[in-house]
Each structure stands twice: as C-alpha cells, then as structure tokens.
Design a protein around this motif. Sequence first.
Motif, PDB file in Angstrom:
ATOM      1  N   ILE A 208     -19.627  12.178 -41.054  1.00 12.89           N
ATOM      2  CA  ILE A 208     -20.904  11.471 -40.995  1.00 12.89           C
ATOM      3  C   ILE A 208     -21.626  11.854 -39.704  1.00 12.89           C
ATOM      4  CG2 ILE A 208     -22.014   9.203 -40.941  1.00 12.89           C
ATOM      5  CD1 ILE A 208     -19.470   8.119 -42.339  1.00 12.89           C
ATOM      6  N   PRO A 209     -22.824  12.466 -39.788  1.00 14.02           N
ATOM      7  CA  PRO A 209     -23.539  12.862 -38.567  1.00 14.02           C
ATOM      8  C   PRO A 209     -23.846  11.652 -37.685  1.00 14.02           C
ATOM      9  CG  PRO A 209     -24.511  13.888 -40.505  1.00 14.02           C
ATOM     10  CD  PRO A 209     -23.546  12.863 -41.012  1.00 14.02           C
ATOM     11  N   VAL A 210     -23.647  11.834 -36.392  1.00 16.93           N
ATOM     12  CA  VAL A 210     -23.939  10.779 -35.426  1.00 16.93           C
ATOM     13  C   VAL A 210     -25.147  11.155 -34.595  1.00 16.93           C
ATOM     14  CG1 VAL A 210     -23.064   9.490 -33.438  1.00 16.93           C
ATOM     15  CG2 VAL A 210     -21.541  10.035 -35.347  1.00 16.93           C
ATOM     16  N   GLU A 211     -25.126  12.355 -34.013  1.00 18.09           N
ATOM     17  CA  GLU A 211     -26.240  12.770 -33.178  1.00 18.09           C
ATOM     18  C   GLU A 211     -26.186  14.275 -32.981  1.00 18.09           C
ATOM     19  OE1 GLU A 211     -25.916  11.145 -29.271  1.00 18.09           O
ATOM     20  OE2 GLU A 211     -23.770  11.518 -29.148  1.00 18.09           O
ATOM     21  N   SER A 212     -27.297  14.810 -32.535  1.00 18.18           N
ATOM     22  CA  SER A 212     -27.389  16.214 -32.156  1.00 18.18           C
ATOM     23  C   SER A 212     -28.058  16.273 -30.800  1.00 18.18           C
ATOM     24  CB  SER A 212     -28.196  17.010 -33.184  1.00 18.18           C
ATOM     25  OG  SER A 212     -28.377  18.339 -32.753  1.00 18.18           O
ATOM     26  N   LEU A 213     -27.382  16.840 -29.828  1.00 15.56           N
ATOM     27  CA  LEU A 213     -27.893  16.900 -28.467  1.00 15.56           C
ATOM     28  C   LEU A 213     -28.173  18.338 -28.086  1.00 15.56           C
ATOM     29  CD1 LEU A 213     -25.418  14.415 -26.739  1.00 15.56           C
ATOM     30  CD2 LEU A 213     -27.701  13.926 -27.627  1.00 15.56           C
ATOM     31  N   GLY A 214     -29.296  18.569 -27.433  1.00 17.04           N
ATOM     32  CA  GLY A 214     -29.648  19.912 -27.000  1.00 17.04           C
ATOM     33  C   GLY A 214     -31.117  20.151 -27.233  1.00 17.04           C
ATOM     34  N   GLY A 215     -31.619  21.222 -26.670  1.00 21.27           N
ATOM     35  CA  GLY A 215     -33.020  21.565 -26.828  1.00 21.27           C
ATOM     36  C   GLY A 215     -33.189  23.046 -27.022  1.00 21.27           C
ATOM     37  N   ILE A 216     -34.420  23.454 -27.238  1.00 23.31           N
ATOM     38  CA  ILE A 216     -34.691  24.858 -27.529  1.00 23.31           C
ATOM     39  C   ILE A 216     -34.248  25.755 -26.386  1.00 23.31           C
ATOM     40  CG2 ILE A 216     -36.548  26.520 -27.943  1.00 23.31           C
ATOM     41  CD1 ILE A 216     -38.054  24.341 -29.417  1.00 23.31           C
ATOM     42  N   ARG A 217     -34.401  25.291 -25.153  1.00 21.24           N
ATOM     43  CA  ARG A 217     -34.122  26.142 -24.002  1.00 21.24           C
ATOM     44  C   ARG A 217     -32.744  25.901 -23.385  1.00 21.24           C
ATOM     45  NH1 ARG A 217     -38.636  28.836 -22.573  1.00 21.24           N
ATOM     46  NH2 ARG A 217     -40.633  28.057 -23.336  1.00 21.24           N
ATOM     47  N   THR A 218     -31.979  24.990 -23.924  1.00 19.64           N
ATOM     48  CA  THR A 218     -30.659  24.733 -23.360  1.00 19.64           C
ATOM     49  C   THR A 218     -29.658  25.747 -23.896  1.00 19.64           C
ATOM     50  OG1 THR A 218     -30.162  23.158 -25.127  1.00 19.64           O
ATOM     51  CG2 THR A 218     -31.107  22.273 -23.097  1.00 19.64           C
ATOM     52  N   PRO A 219     -28.614  26.082 -23.107  1.00 16.96           N
ATOM     53  CA  PRO A 219     -27.657  27.107 -23.549  1.00 16.96           C
ATOM     54  C   PRO A 219     -26.688  26.625 -24.610  1.00 16.96           C
ATOM     55  CG  PRO A 219     -27.023  26.239 -21.411  1.00 16.96           C
ATOM     56  CD  PRO A 219     -28.360  25.637 -21.727  1.00 16.96           C
ATOM     57  N   GLU A 220     -26.693  25.326 -24.916  1.00 16.24           N
ATOM     58  CA  GLU A 220     -25.772  24.841 -25.937  1.00 16.24           C
ATOM     59  C   GLU A 220     -26.326  23.593 -26.604  1.00 16.24           C
ATOM     60  OE1 GLU A 220     -22.632  21.928 -23.702  1.00 16.24           O
ATOM     61  OE2 GLU A 220     -22.244  24.074 -23.545  1.00 16.24           O
ATOM     62  N   ASP A 221     -25.881  23.366 -27.822  1.00 19.72           N
ATOM     63  CA  ASP A 221     -26.165  22.139 -28.565  1.00 19.72           C
ATOM     64  C   ASP A 221     -24.843  21.458 -28.869  1.00 19.72           C
ATOM     65  OD1 ASP A 221     -28.854  22.745 -28.627  1.00 19.72           O
ATOM     66  OD2 ASP A 221     -29.085  22.224 -30.739  1.00 19.72           O
ATOM     67  N   THR A 222     -24.907  20.150 -29.090  1.00 24.02           N
ATOM     68  CA  THR A 222     -23.732  19.392 -29.499  1.00 24.02           C
ATOM     69  C   THR A 222     -24.022  18.715 -30.830  1.00 24.02           C
ATOM     70  OG1 THR A 222     -23.048  18.968 -27.217  1.00 24.02           O
ATOM     71  CG2 THR A 222     -22.141  17.531 -28.915  1.00 24.02           C
ATOM     72  N   LEU A 223     -23.161  18.941 -31.801  1.00 22.47           N
ATOM     73  CA  LEU A 223     -23.205  18.218 -33.065  1.00 22.47           C
ATOM     74  C   LEU A 223     -22.073  17.206 -33.049  1.00 22.47           C
ATOM     75  CD1 LEU A 223     -23.795  21.078 -35.681  1.00 22.47           C
ATOM     76  CD2 LEU A 223     -25.449  19.375 -34.917  1.00 22.47           C
ATOM     77  N   ALA A 224     -22.405  15.942 -33.242  1.00 24.11           N
ATOM     78  CA  ALA A 224     -21.389  14.887 -33.226  1.00 24.11           C
ATOM     79  C   ALA A 224     -21.310  14.231 -34.598  1.00 24.11           C
ATOM     80  CB  ALA A 224     -21.709  13.849 -32.156  1.00 24.11           C
ATOM     81  N   PHE A 225     -20.078  13.960 -35.019  1.00 29.82           N
ATOM     82  CA  PHE A 225     -19.827  13.335 -36.315  1.00 29.82           C
ATOM     83  C   PHE A 225     -18.835  12.192 -36.137  1.00 29.82           C
ATOM     84  CE2 PHE A 225     -20.745  17.799 -37.011  1.00 29.82           C
ATOM     85  CZ  PHE A 225     -21.656  17.793 -38.052  1.00 29.82           C
ATOM     86  N   SER A 226     -18.845  11.316 -37.120  1.00 32.57           N
ATOM     87  CA  SER A 226     -17.831  10.278 -37.212  1.00 32.57           C
ATOM     88  C   SER A 226     -17.021  10.544 -38.476  1.00 32.57           C
ATOM     89  CB  SER A 226     -18.478   8.892 -37.281  1.00 32.57           C
ATOM     90  OG  SER A 226     -17.497   7.892 -37.514  1.00 32.57           O
ATOM     91  N   PHE A 227     -15.696  10.544 -38.335  1.00 36.32           N
ATOM     92  CA  PHE A 227     -14.854  10.713 -39.521  1.00 36.32           C
ATOM     93  C   PHE A 227     -14.268   9.358 -39.893  1.00 36.32           C
ATOM     94  CE2 PHE A 227     -10.949  11.571 -41.848  1.00 36.32           C
ATOM     95  CZ  PHE A 227     -11.443  12.414 -42.839  1.00 36.32           C
ATOM     96  N   PRO A 228     -14.481   8.898 -41.146  1.00 35.72           N
ATOM     97  CA  PRO A 228     -14.032   7.553 -41.533  1.00 35.72           C
ATOM     98  C   PRO A 228     -12.524   7.368 -41.342  1.00 35.72           C
ATOM     99  CG  PRO A 228     -15.503   8.483 -43.190  1.00 35.72           C
ATOM    100  CD  PRO A 228     -15.171   9.595 -42.239  1.00 35.72           C
ATOM    101  N   VAL A 229     -12.183   6.381 -40.542  1.00 29.04           N
ATOM    102  CA  VAL A 229     -10.771   6.070 -40.332  1.00 29.04           C
ATOM    103  C   VAL A 229     -10.246   5.211 -41.477  1.00 29.04           C
ATOM    104  CG1 VAL A 229      -9.144   4.860 -38.835  1.00 29.04           C
ATOM    105  CG2 VAL A 229     -10.927   6.299 -37.841  1.00 29.04           C
ATOM    106  N   ASP A 230     -11.008   4.170 -41.799  1.00 30.73           N
ATOM    107  CA  ASP A 230     -10.666   3.292 -42.918  1.00 30.73           C
ATOM    108  C   ASP A 230     -11.819   3.361 -43.911  1.00 30.73           C
ATOM    109  OD1 ASP A 230      -8.294   2.299 -41.617  1.00 30.73           O
ATOM    110  OD2 ASP A 230      -9.639   1.151 -40.320  1.00 30.73           O
ATOM    111  N   PRO A 231     -11.658   4.088 -45.022  1.00 34.35           N
ATOM    112  CA  PRO A 231     -12.757   4.246 -45.982  1.00 34.35           C
ATOM    113  C   PRO A 231     -13.371   2.910 -46.366  1.00 34.35           C
ATOM    114  CG  PRO A 231     -10.902   5.637 -46.584  1.00 34.35           C
ATOM    115  CD  PRO A 231     -10.433   4.770 -45.453  1.00 34.35           C
ATOM    116  N   GLY A 232     -14.709   2.877 -46.368  1.00 36.61           N
ATOM    117  CA  GLY A 232     -15.417   1.662 -46.733  1.00 36.61           C
ATOM    118  C   GLY A 232     -15.704   0.743 -45.573  1.00 36.61           C
ATOM    119  N   LYS A 233     -15.230   1.099 -44.364  1.00 39.95           N
ATOM    120  CA  LYS A 233     -15.466   0.263 -43.190  1.00 39.95           C
ATOM    121  C   LYS A 233     -16.220   1.056 -42.136  1.00 39.95           C
ATOM    122  CE  LYS A 233     -11.605  -2.979 -43.493  1.00 39.95           C
ATOM    123  NZ  LYS A 233     -10.499  -3.600 -42.717  1.00 39.95           N
ATOM    124  N   ASP A 234     -16.930   0.319 -41.290  1.00 42.93           N
ATOM    125  CA  ASP A 234     -17.627   0.964 -40.188  1.00 42.93           C
ATOM    126  C   ASP A 234     -16.624   1.432 -39.140  1.00 42.93           C
ATOM    127  OD1 ASP A 234     -20.061   0.435 -41.377  1.00 42.93           O
ATOM    128  OD2 ASP A 234     -20.340  -1.468 -40.303  1.00 42.93           O
TER     129      ASP A 234
END
Length: 333
Positions: A208-234
């Motif tokens: 599940i996507p959480v956030e994407s950090l970075g910009g056009i001029r930055t040397p790197e981007d970060t893709l963050a996700f959440s993987f469900p630990v207990d299906p059906g729960k936050d």
Amino acid sequence: MDIYRFCKALIGCCGLLAGLAAFAQQPLQGVLGLSYKIGRPSVPAAAYQKITVAEFRSMVSKAFQKSGFSLVAVDAQKNKSTIFQFRFDAYPKVEPKPMIFISADELPDERKRCNPCFLRFAEIRNASEFETLPWMTQYELSALLVPAIDNAYATIESNGHRDPAWERFNYKRQWAGERNLFGNSFTGIEFSSLKEAVAGAYRNAGFIPVESLGGIRTPEDTLAFSFPVDPGKDGGAIYTLKLRRQYDADGRCYPCEVVEEYDPYQQLPPAGLSGIVGRATLESRFTAARSAAYEAMRADLERHLRPGSVFSIPPKQAPLGSPRPPPTPPIAT
C-alpha cells in the motif's frame, strides 16, 4: 633450501611485512571497489628465482604493456622496494589516467639472479580521483581497468620461474562481471516511467503506497509502502525503496538504480487475539508479495538494464518481524 637462501627469504618476508602498511592500498571506494578488492594482502603475489633481476623486471613490464598499460618508470633504489609505475591509456574519457604501482622486493645473489624476487599486488594509486566521476564513467572505466590488471597477472603467472618454496601464485582474478553501486541499474528510460513501473509493481503485489519523497532536482527519490501485517486491519510494516539517479544529455536515466531499504526488525503493531493467524502467515505473505513485485519489475524493465548488468533480487537480512539481534560488543584493544 640452503641456509643462504633461507636467510634471504626470511629477510624478504620481513621486508614485505614492514613495507605493507606504507604501500598497500586501503579498500577502494566507488565502482572500482566493487571489483578490485585486493585490500592489504599479508603475502606477496608470487616469488621468482633462477632468472636475473633484469629478466624479472622485463617480465613484469612486458606483461602489463601487453595488457594495455604504458610503462612510466621502474624506480629501483638500493635496499628499498622496486616500484613499477604504469599508466592506463585504454579509456580516453578520464584525465588524469589511472596510475598503477606495483612493488617488488628483489633479493639477488652474487650473479644478480633472483634469490628470490617477491612480486606484490597492484595498487591503483590515484583511485580516489575517480570516485566523484559520473557512475556510468566509473562503470566503463572499471570494466576495462580491472580485467586489464587480471590479464597482466595471468601473463606473469604463465611465464614460470617461480620459487618452489613459494609455489602458489596468490593473485586471484578480480573481475567477476558488472556489479552495481546500489541496486538494479537502468539506462535509457525516463525517470518518471521507471518510478511508475516500480510503484505499480509493488501496488499490484499488495503493498500500500504511503508516500513518495524527492524532487526533480534531487539525486534520489523514496517510495514508501505499508505491507499489511494483519489483513483487514490498519497498520503494517514499513517498506521503502530508494531510487538513485543520474541523467544523460537527453534527460534519461544514465543510470538510475533501485534499492530496497527496510528494517526487518521493525516493531510491528500488537497482534491481539484476532491477529494471531495473520501474524503466523506474515513472513510467507511478505516473501511472496516481495517476489511478485520483483518479478513484475523484471518483466517490465529488464530491457532497460544497464548494459552488461543483470537483474537481481537481493537476499533478505532476516524474516520480517524478527527480534532485533543484540548489539555487537566493542572489540577490546
């Protein structure tokens, strides 16, 4: 071995060990350090006898010249190591050129024959000057320079004349194919297309996507996700990817590299009674989802891999949710 040769060899060993700290190179950084890992060897590459010192020097010089190096100097000083200096001219894109230094301890007998002569390992003397070059330039240089050093030592090994008291030829071929600085490496694709392909592979695998950090001029981007630990729960395990990037003149990846960065020991949300079953299947679900994401990336992006490199799935440090290991105690000095 007679007493004279034994003493000469012993003196040579002492000289090797005494000069080691001053001459042997530190572990290399950057792309060169991925392949050329000589470090600080405690033994010479080889020892030679029954040839004259002049023949020994000629053997070393010709082997490196045959492999694409230019001989700059042979610095021979009495009671000191002889230093062979070579310049690597086969890659015209870099200045200054790589300089290779090789040390030898020559212990001649009364007829100026090696008794023995110790050959050490090559040092890339100005390696630190290449660490700041663009990654693709570093990759191209490494793919030429390291095999050239390997080939020179292979030529020396084939010439014979080694001292039977030092039978082994200790230099081992360093080049084992292309290796990436960070992770799977891609060229010729727009960064936005690469990023969307990676994000889509993980979304479709259940992350599940959480956030994407970075910009056009930055040397790197970060893709963050959440993987469900207990299906059906936050709440879930945090999984991140770093997308490091450099561009060519047309603004395409040259290269862009994708590497996962997540903590398998991270603290997970409390399971509760209803979450016991989901927690029991967490590792198998996470492994399957991660593998599915990587296989989707392979299918979609393999044609954009940096030339010579291969797509790889890195090994996991530990099962997700493992107890954090105790810190390593400091070494007493």
